[in-house]
Write a protein that holds these residues in place. Structure first.
Motif, PDB file in Angstrom:
ATOM      1  N   HIS A 179       1.094  -1.391  -0.286  1.00  0.00           N
ATOM      2  CA  HIS A 179      -0.153  -0.048  -0.090  1.00  0.00           C
ATOM      3  C   HIS A 179       0.529   1.320  -0.010  1.00  0.00           C
ATOM      4  O   HIS A 179       1.415   1.112   0.865  1.00  0.00           O
ATOM      5  CB  HIS A 179      -1.123  -0.064   0.828  1.00  0.00           C
ATOM      6  CG  HIS A 179      -2.266   0.853   1.085  1.00  0.00           C
ATOM      7  ND1 HIS A 179      -2.344   1.854   1.575  1.00  0.00           N
ATOM      8  CD2 HIS A 179      -3.247   0.507   0.613  1.00  0.00           C
ATOM      9  CE1 HIS A 179      -2.887   2.481   0.955  1.00  0.00           C
ATOM     10  NE2 HIS A 179      -4.277   1.673   0.950  1.00  0.00           N
ATOM     11  N   ALA A 180       0.542   2.200  -0.561  1.00  0.00           N
ATOM     12  CA  ALA A 180       1.186   3.139  -0.944  1.00  0.00           C
ATOM     13  C   ALA A 180       0.589   4.397  -0.239  1.00  0.00           C
ATOM     14  O   ALA A 180      -0.806   4.671  -0.691  1.00  0.00           O
ATOM     15  CB  ALA A 180       2.181   3.508  -2.336  1.00  0.00           C
ATOM     16  N   THR A 181       1.043   5.459  -0.230  1.00  0.00           N
ATOM     17  CA  THR A 181       0.486   7.580  -0.368  1.00  0.00           C
ATOM     18  C   THR A 181       1.733   8.189  -0.516  1.00  0.00           C
ATOM     19  O   THR A 181       2.967   8.113  -0.667  1.00  0.00           O
ATOM     20  CB  THR A 181      -0.015   7.157   1.359  1.00  0.00           C
ATOM     21  OG1 THR A 181      -1.000   8.414   1.106  1.00  0.00           O
ATOM     22  CG2 THR A 181       1.388   7.212   2.088  1.00  0.00           C
ATOM     23  N   LEU A 188       5.333   6.970   0.086  1.00  0.00           N
ATOM     24  CA  LEU A 188       5.716   6.428   1.114  1.00  0.00           C
ATOM     25  C   LEU A 188       4.688   5.025   0.718  1.00  0.00           C
ATOM     26  O   LEU A 188       4.326   4.845  -0.106  1.00  0.00           O
ATOM     27  CB  LEU A 188       5.159   6.337   2.661  1.00  0.00           C
ATOM     28  CG  LEU A 188       5.733   7.388   2.796  1.00  0.00           C
ATOM     29  CD1 LEU A 188       5.353   8.347   4.324  1.00  0.00           C
ATOM     30  CD2 LEU A 188       6.998   7.588   3.051  1.00  0.00           C
ATOM     31  N   PHE A 189       5.817   3.186   1.600  1.00  0.00           N
ATOM     32  CA  PHE A 189       4.901   2.385   0.634  1.00  0.00           C
ATOM     33  C   PHE A 189       5.226   1.931   1.972  1.00  0.00           C
ATOM     34  O   PHE A 189       6.681   1.539   3.121  1.00  0.00           O
ATOM     35  CB  PHE A 189       4.974   1.887  -0.429  1.00  0.00           C
ATOM     36  CG  PHE A 189       6.433   1.032  -0.570  1.00  0.00           C
ATOM     37  CD1 PHE A 189       6.521   0.009  -0.069  1.00  0.00           C
ATOM     38  CD2 PHE A 189       7.403   2.332  -0.943  1.00  0.00           C
ATOM     39  CE1 PHE A 189       7.569  -0.347  -1.005  1.00  0.00           C
ATOM     40  CE2 PHE A 189       8.975   1.833  -1.453  1.00  0.00           C
ATOM     41  CZ  PHE A 189       9.022   0.128  -1.355  1.00  0.00           C
ATOM     42  N   HIS A 190       4.835   0.778   2.155  1.00  0.00           N
ATOM     43  CA  HIS A 190       4.324  -0.416   3.068  1.00  0.00           C
ATOM     44  C   HIS A 190       4.215  -1.495   2.544  1.00  0.00           C
ATOM     45  O   HIS A 190       3.108  -1.929   1.374  1.00  0.00           O
ATOM     46  CB  HIS A 190       3.024  -0.526   4.664  1.00  0.00           C
ATOM     47  CG  HIS A 190       3.737  -2.179   4.761  1.00  0.00           C
ATOM     48  ND1 HIS A 190       2.727  -3.201   4.763  1.00  0.00           N
ATOM     49  CD2 HIS A 190       4.566  -2.531   5.982  1.00  0.00           C
ATOM     50  CE1 HIS A 190       2.744  -3.369   5.058  1.00  0.00           C
ATOM     51  NE2 HIS A 190       3.691  -3.999   6.417  1.00  0.00           N
ATOM     52  N   ARG A 191       5.012  -3.093   2.621  1.00  0.00           N
ATOM     53  CA  ARG A 191       5.484  -3.833   2.434  1.00  0.00           C
ATOM     54  C   ARG A 191       5.216  -5.324   2.774  1.00  0.00           C
ATOM     55  O   ARG A 191       5.857  -5.416   4.075  1.00  0.00           O
ATOM     56  CB  ARG A 191       5.677  -4.226   0.812  1.00  0.00           C
ATOM     57  CG  ARG A 191       7.103  -3.745   0.871  1.00  0.00           C
ATOM     58  CD  ARG A 191       8.096  -5.249   1.017  1.00  0.00           C
ATOM     59  NE  ARG A 191      10.080  -5.106   0.685  1.00  0.00           N
ATOM     60  CZ  ARG A 191      10.362  -4.628  -0.218  1.00  0.00           C
ATOM     61  NH1 ARG A 191       9.902  -4.491  -1.493  1.00  0.00           N
ATOM     62  NH2 ARG A 191      11.636  -4.832  -0.068  1.00  0.00           N
ATOM     63  N   CYS A 192       4.636  -6.220   3.238  1.00  0.00           N
ATOM     64  CA  CYS A 192       4.967  -7.160   3.826  1.00  0.00           C
ATOM     65  C   CYS A 192       4.647  -8.524   2.295  1.00  0.00           C
ATOM     66  O   CYS A 192       4.099  -8.333   1.968  1.00  0.00           O
ATOM     67  CB  CYS A 192       3.404  -7.447   4.415  1.00  0.00           C
ATOM     68  SG  CYS A 192       3.854  -8.786   5.847  1.00  0.00           S
TER      69      CYS A 192
END
Length: 298
Positions: A179-181, A188-192
């Motif tokens: 998910h990015a913003t 920014l982004f988060h990844r799992c």
């Protein structure tokens, strides 16, 4: 000295049962949320939830190729309402005027490395009046939102620019939720990343000068940046399944247990995938259910 975690008080404000399945959730305020709703065999709808009321808006979500409904759309918040990027259409809704404006995406969808179609998925951000950052799904469902791309509007329609960034994976066979913003000028982004049944990595990252910079390793789980641009939320993959709140600097602030009576209601917490937060309200959706919960810290 170890910092004590904040104490949380929470209360369910409303529980909604919708005529469509939830495939997108965007918090517009403490009292208002928009849902991307789809039903097998029918065209999808935007559903506006407002202080306990349910309104199905007068817009038919365009179908995907060879599919009667569209589960794939990238929701975003605007100054006057909300919008969504679909495969070949950009739509924006003005809450005050109660009108939709659509823009045709005139060029083909970007292709992945194997020359397969991609498509907008989960999240988009309005960077400027005529520019949008869109996350794109790889052709394979096992690798979600691998690409970040820019969609630009002009007087003839909208078109995709080259990929802003292509996220790398660390294993040959893996699934990634990302998910990015774009907040305060930062991408920014988060990844799992998963390998089999085990979580390999869960990282909060920033793209600087075309490179991926890991801000922090965070708990393994599904990550969502909040529409108020204040937090990264992580719904953990392992029991007891909680929502963790992180600052945009990657610092864990507090945790909210997903208890049925005070937080999540009748949604199965293990499968919670769609959620957002605005100020002191969390919106959570799964299947045809949405729960609206207020919380306060002390």
């Amino acid at each position: 000295m170890e910092k004590k975690e904040l104490k949380i008080k929470s209360k369910i404000i409303h529980q909604y049962t919708l005529p469509f399945g939830v495939h997108g959730c965007l918090a517009l305020s403490n009292d208002m949320c928009v849902i991307l709703g789809v039903k097998s065999g029918e065209l999808g709808k935007f559903i506006l939830l407002n202080s306990g009321s349910v309104e199905v808006l007068d817009y038919e979500v365009p179908p995907m190729d060879k599919c009667g409904f569209n589960y794939r759309g990238a929701l975003f918040k605007t100054d006057v309402g909300f919008g969504c990027v679909f495969d070949y259409e950009l739509v924006e809704f003005d809450l005050r005027k109660r009108t939709f404006k659509t823009t045709r995406v005139k060029d083909s969808l970007p292709r992945d490395e194997a020359d397969r179609k991609t498509g907008p998925y989960r999240a988009a951000v309005q960077v400027s009046k005529k520019e949008y950052l869109v996350t794109l799904q790889d052709n394979s469902h096992y690798f979600k939102t691998k690409y970040f791309c820019t969609l630009k509007k002009n007087m003839w329609g909208a078109c995709y620019e080259p990929f802003v960034y292509t996220m790398k994976r660390t294993t040959h066979i893996s699934a990634v939720d990302c998910h990015a913003t774009y907040a305060n000028g930062r991408l920014l982004f988060h990844r799992c990343e998963l390998f089999g049944l085990d979580s390999h990595i869960s990282e909060f990252c920033e793209i600087l000068n075309g490179r991926e910079d890991v801000i922090a390793s965070v708990s393994k789980g599904i990550g969502r940046f909040t529409s108020d641009e204040q937090h990264l939320l992580i719904r953990t993959y392992s029991k007891p399944y909680v929502l963790e709140f992180y600052s945009l600097e990657g610092v864990k602030l507090f945790t909210i247990p997903l208890t049925p009576k005070r937080v999540i209601g009748n949604i199965e917490k293990r499968f919670l995938e769609f959620f957002d937060k605005y100020d002191s309200t969390i919106w959570m959706g799964r299947d045809s259910y949405v729960t609206q919960t207020r919380f306060e810290t002390s």
